[in-house]
Scaffold this motif. Structure first.
Motif, PDB file in Angstrom:
ATOM      1  N   GLU A  65       2.043   5.827   5.702  1.00 45.25           N
ATOM      2  CA  GLU A  65       0.804   5.906   5.168  1.00 45.25           C
ATOM      3  C   GLU A  65       0.950   3.856   5.638  1.00 45.25           C
ATOM      4  O   GLU A  65       0.272   3.812   5.458  1.00 45.25           O
ATOM      5  CB  GLU A  65       1.877   5.106   3.679  1.00 45.25           C
ATOM      6  CG  GLU A  65       0.987   4.788   2.932  1.00 45.25           C
ATOM      7  CD  GLU A  65       1.102   4.286   1.431  1.00 45.25           C
ATOM      8  OE1 GLU A  65       0.598   2.979   0.865  1.00 45.25           O
ATOM      9  OE2 GLU A  65       1.653   5.569   1.021  1.00 45.25           O
ATOM     10  N   CYS A  66       1.757   3.126   6.857  1.00 48.18           N
ATOM     11  CA  CYS A  66       1.751   1.918   6.449  1.00 48.18           C
ATOM     12  C   CYS A  66       0.851   1.770   8.357  1.00 48.18           C
ATOM     13  O   CYS A  66       0.353   1.365   8.477  1.00 48.18           O
ATOM     14  CB  CYS A  66       3.059   1.170   6.968  1.00 48.18           C
ATOM     15  SG  CYS A  66       4.274   0.830   5.609  1.00 48.18           S
ATOM     16  N   HIS A 125      -2.297  -2.272   5.598  1.00 48.62           N
ATOM     17  CA  HIS A 125      -1.372  -2.179   5.929  1.00 48.62           C
ATOM     18  C   HIS A 125      -0.461  -2.658   7.197  1.00 48.62           C
ATOM     19  O   HIS A 125      -0.245  -3.538   7.546  1.00 48.62           O
ATOM     20  CB  HIS A 125      -0.270  -0.730   5.435  1.00 48.62           C
ATOM     21  CG  HIS A 125      -0.006  -0.395   4.546  1.00 48.62           C
ATOM     22  ND1 HIS A 125       0.330  -1.604   3.035  1.00 48.62           N
ATOM     23  CD2 HIS A 125      -0.341   1.339   3.901  1.00 48.62           C
ATOM     24  CE1 HIS A 125       0.210  -0.737   2.061  1.00 48.62           C
ATOM     25  NE2 HIS A 125       0.030   0.679   1.836  1.00 48.62           N
ATOM     26  N   ILE A 126      -1.591  -2.346   7.495  1.00 43.98           N
ATOM     27  CA  ILE A 126      -1.667  -2.068   9.442  1.00 43.98           C
ATOM     28  C   ILE A 126      -1.796  -3.635   9.751  1.00 43.98           C
ATOM     29  O   ILE A 126      -0.870  -4.669  10.258  1.00 43.98           O
ATOM     30  CB  ILE A 126      -2.258  -1.972  10.268  1.00 43.98           C
ATOM     31  CG1 ILE A 126      -3.205  -0.373  10.636  1.00 43.98           C
ATOM     32  CG2 ILE A 126      -3.364  -2.752  11.623  1.00 43.98           C
ATOM     33  CD1 ILE A 126      -1.502   0.472  11.515  1.00 43.98           C
ATOM     34  N   ARG A 127      -2.530  -4.706   9.044  1.00 43.92           N
ATOM     35  CA  ARG A 127      -2.403  -6.443   8.752  1.00 43.92           C
ATOM     36  C   ARG A 127      -1.254  -7.003   8.826  1.00 43.92           C
ATOM     37  O   ARG A 127      -1.294  -8.051   9.209  1.00 43.92           O
ATOM     38  CB  ARG A 127      -3.341  -6.982   7.817  1.00 43.92           C
ATOM     39  CG  ARG A 127      -4.796  -6.304   8.099  1.00 43.92           C
ATOM     40  CD  ARG A 127      -5.509  -6.995   6.598  1.00 43.92           C
ATOM     41  NE  ARG A 127      -7.242  -6.178   6.958  1.00 43.92           N
ATOM     42  CZ  ARG A 127      -8.207  -7.101   6.964  1.00 43.92           C
ATOM     43  NH1 ARG A 127      -8.018  -8.105   7.460  1.00 43.92           N
ATOM     44  NH2 ARG A 127      -9.392  -6.581   7.176  1.00 43.92           N
ATOM     45  N   HIS A 128       0.026  -6.043   7.864  1.00 42.09           N
ATOM     46  CA  HIS A 128       1.241  -7.220   7.559  1.00 42.09           C
ATOM     47  C   HIS A 128       2.390  -6.991   8.640  1.00 42.09           C
ATOM     48  O   HIS A 128       2.886  -7.640   8.669  1.00 42.09           O
ATOM     49  CB  HIS A 128       1.458  -6.331   6.702  1.00 42.09           C
ATOM     50  CG  HIS A 128       0.852  -7.270   5.169  1.00 42.09           C
ATOM     51  ND1 HIS A 128       0.841  -7.927   4.788  1.00 42.09           N
ATOM     52  CD2 HIS A 128      -0.139  -6.003   4.613  1.00 42.09           C
ATOM     53  CE1 HIS A 128      -0.312  -8.146   3.535  1.00 42.09           C
ATOM     54  NE2 HIS A 128      -0.830  -7.063   3.422  1.00 42.09           N
ATOM     55  N   PHE A 129       1.717  -6.447   9.645  1.00 42.26           N
ATOM     56  CA  PHE A 129       3.006  -5.928  10.941  1.00 42.26           C
ATOM     57  C   PHE A 129       2.516  -5.208  12.058  1.00 42.26           C
ATOM     58  O   PHE A 129       3.691  -5.780  12.815  1.00 42.26           O
ATOM     59  CB  PHE A 129       3.978  -4.592  10.342  1.00 42.26           C
ATOM     60  CG  PHE A 129       3.381  -3.364  10.550  1.00 42.26           C
ATOM     61  CD1 PHE A 129       3.526  -2.746  12.035  1.00 42.26           C
ATOM     62  CD2 PHE A 129       2.572  -2.812   9.583  1.00 42.26           C
ATOM     63  CE1 PHE A 129       3.120  -1.330  11.819  1.00 42.26           C
ATOM     64  CE2 PHE A 129       1.941  -1.537   9.670  1.00 42.26           C
ATOM     65  CZ  PHE A 129       2.323  -0.628  10.837  1.00 42.26           C
ATOM     66  N   GLU A 138      10.301  -4.676   6.861  1.00 39.23           N
ATOM     67  CA  GLU A 138      10.514  -5.625   5.670  1.00 39.23           C
ATOM     68  C   GLU A 138       8.953  -5.441   5.295  1.00 39.23           C
ATOM     69  O   GLU A 138       8.995  -4.797   4.263  1.00 39.23           O
ATOM     70  CB  GLU A 138      10.680  -6.722   7.437  1.00 39.23           C
ATOM     71  CG  GLU A 138      11.778  -7.445   7.832  1.00 39.23           C
ATOM     72  CD  GLU A 138      11.191  -8.350   7.797  1.00 39.23           C
ATOM     73  OE1 GLU A 138      10.492  -9.340   7.840  1.00 39.23           O
ATOM     74  OE2 GLU A 138      12.828  -8.974   8.839  1.00 39.23           O
ATOM     75  N   TYR A 139       8.011  -5.192   5.307  1.00 36.62           N
ATOM     76  CA  TYR A 139       7.166  -4.609   5.068  1.00 36.62           C
ATOM     77  C   TYR A 139       7.064  -3.140   4.145  1.00 36.62           C
ATOM     78  O   TYR A 139       6.579  -3.466   2.882  1.00 36.62           O
ATOM     79  CB  TYR A 139       5.536  -4.677   5.804  1.00 36.62           C
ATOM     80  CG  TYR A 139       4.035  -4.614   4.946  1.00 36.62           C
ATOM     81  CD1 TYR A 139       3.910  -5.490   3.915  1.00 36.62           C
ATOM     82  CD2 TYR A 139       3.845  -3.605   4.969  1.00 36.62           C
ATOM     83  CE1 TYR A 139       2.569  -4.958   3.017  1.00 36.62           C
ATOM     84  CE2 TYR A 139       2.988  -2.992   3.981  1.00 36.62           C
ATOM     85  CZ  TYR A 139       2.145  -4.150   3.403  1.00 36.62           C
ATOM     86  OH  TYR A 139       0.727  -3.472   2.338  1.00 36.62           O
ATOM     87  N   ALA A 140       7.103  -2.575   4.610  1.00 35.29           N
ATOM     88  CA  ALA A 140       7.721  -1.064   4.022  1.00 35.29           C
ATOM     89  C   ALA A 140       8.398  -1.746   2.623  1.00 35.29           C
ATOM     90  O   ALA A 140       8.178  -0.784   1.301  1.00 35.29           O
ATOM     91  CB  ALA A 140       7.759   0.102   5.100  1.00 35.29           C
ATOM     92  N   ARG A 141       9.739  -2.297   2.623  1.00 36.62           N
ATOM     93  CA  ARG A 141      10.596  -2.377   1.628  1.00 36.62           C
ATOM     94  C   ARG A 141      10.473  -2.457   0.279  1.00 36.62           C
ATOM     95  O   ARG A 141      10.486  -2.850  -0.138  1.00 36.62           O
ATOM     96  CB  ARG A 141      11.850  -3.221   2.048  1.00 36.62           C
ATOM     97  CG  ARG A 141      12.937  -2.125   3.048  1.00 36.62           C
ATOM     98  CD  ARG A 141      14.044  -3.254   3.415  1.00 36.62           C
ATOM     99  NE  ARG A 141      14.497  -2.594   4.278  1.00 36.62           N
ATOM    100  CZ  ARG A 141      16.017  -2.949   4.517  1.00 36.62           C
ATOM    101  NH1 ARG A 141      15.896  -4.273   4.717  1.00 36.62           N
ATOM    102  NH2 ARG A 141      16.817  -2.240   5.466  1.00 36.62           N
ATOM    103  N   VAL A 173      -3.766  -9.505  12.792  1.00 35.94           N
ATOM    104  CA  VAL A 173      -4.678  -8.893  12.395  1.00 35.94           C
ATOM    105  C   VAL A 173      -5.776  -9.344  11.597  1.00 35.94           C
ATOM    106  O   VAL A 173      -5.239  -9.427  10.299  1.00 35.94           O
ATOM    107  CB  VAL A 173      -3.970  -7.692  11.678  1.00 35.94           C
ATOM    108  CG1 VAL A 173      -5.225  -6.175  12.187  1.00 35.94           C
ATOM    109  CG2 VAL A 173      -2.885  -7.252  13.224  1.00 35.94           C
ATOM    110  N   THR A 174      -6.946  -9.514  12.079  1.00 30.98           N
ATOM    111  CA  THR A 174      -7.628 -10.400  11.521  1.00 30.98           C
ATOM    112  C   THR A 174      -8.769  -9.012  10.614  1.00 30.98           C
ATOM    113  O   THR A 174      -9.675  -8.717   9.829  1.00 30.98           O
ATOM    114  CB  THR A 174      -8.707 -11.122  11.577  1.00 30.98           C
ATOM    115  OG1 THR A 174      -9.114 -10.965  13.095  1.00 30.98           O
ATOM    116  CG2 THR A 174      -8.014 -12.141  11.799  1.00 30.98           C
TER     117      THR A 174
END
Length: 154
Positions: free
Chosen positions: A24-25, A31-35, A149-152, A43-44
């Motif tokens: 999903e990420c 979600h892509i923007r977070h990692f 970390e983000y997925a958690r 990522v803008t």
């Protein structure tokens, strides 16, 4: 898949999050923007059309510079495999100076979580070396740590 040490870079890591969440990420622009790039870079913008030939476009801000990356998906196996490249943009338009093809492989880890493999394939040994010298292992390693970390938090 047989890797060529002359042109390919790869690593595998165990993630303590379910494979469905990692998928999903990787397949959702928000979600892509977070990692997707090591912090403090960001990522803008991200556009995903998740199908073979569909776009995978990102804009990354690295310091004061914005980098517009256009690419397409070459293979999509739901929950298991993403293959994308900057060798083409949407509509199979060839890129003037392609850099790599990326392969993300996801498997359920028998002990729980996800076995995550990232592969970067390059057109020449020189391009592979350039990517390694740019910090492939540190950079992509940071990205997968940020992903976990983000997925958690989801």
């Amino acid at each position: 898949m047989k890797l060529d040490p002359e042109t390919d870079l790869s690593f595998t890591r165990k993630l303590a999050v379910p494979r469905a969440l990692v998928w999903e990420c990787w397949t959702t622009p928000e979600h892509i923007r977070h990692f997707f790039v090591p912090r403090p870079h960001e990522v803008t913008s991200c556009e995903i059309d998740l199908r073979v030939g569909g776009r995978f476009n990102t804009v990354m801000k690295v310091g004061e510079h914005e980098m517009d990356n256009k690419g397409v998906y070459l293979e999509v196996v739901d929950g298991e495999k993403l293959v994308f490249t900057d060798a083409y943009s949407e509509g199979w338009k060839p890129a003037p100076d392609p850099f790599m093809t990326a392969i993300i492989l996801l498997e359920d880890d028998p002990e729980g979580g996800t076995t995550y493999t990232a592969i970067a394939r390059h057109r020449s040994p020189e391009a592979r070396k350039t990517h390694e010298d740019m910090g492939f292992f540190d950079g992509w390693g940071t990205v997968v740590t940020q992903l976990e970390e983000y997925a958690r938090t989801l």
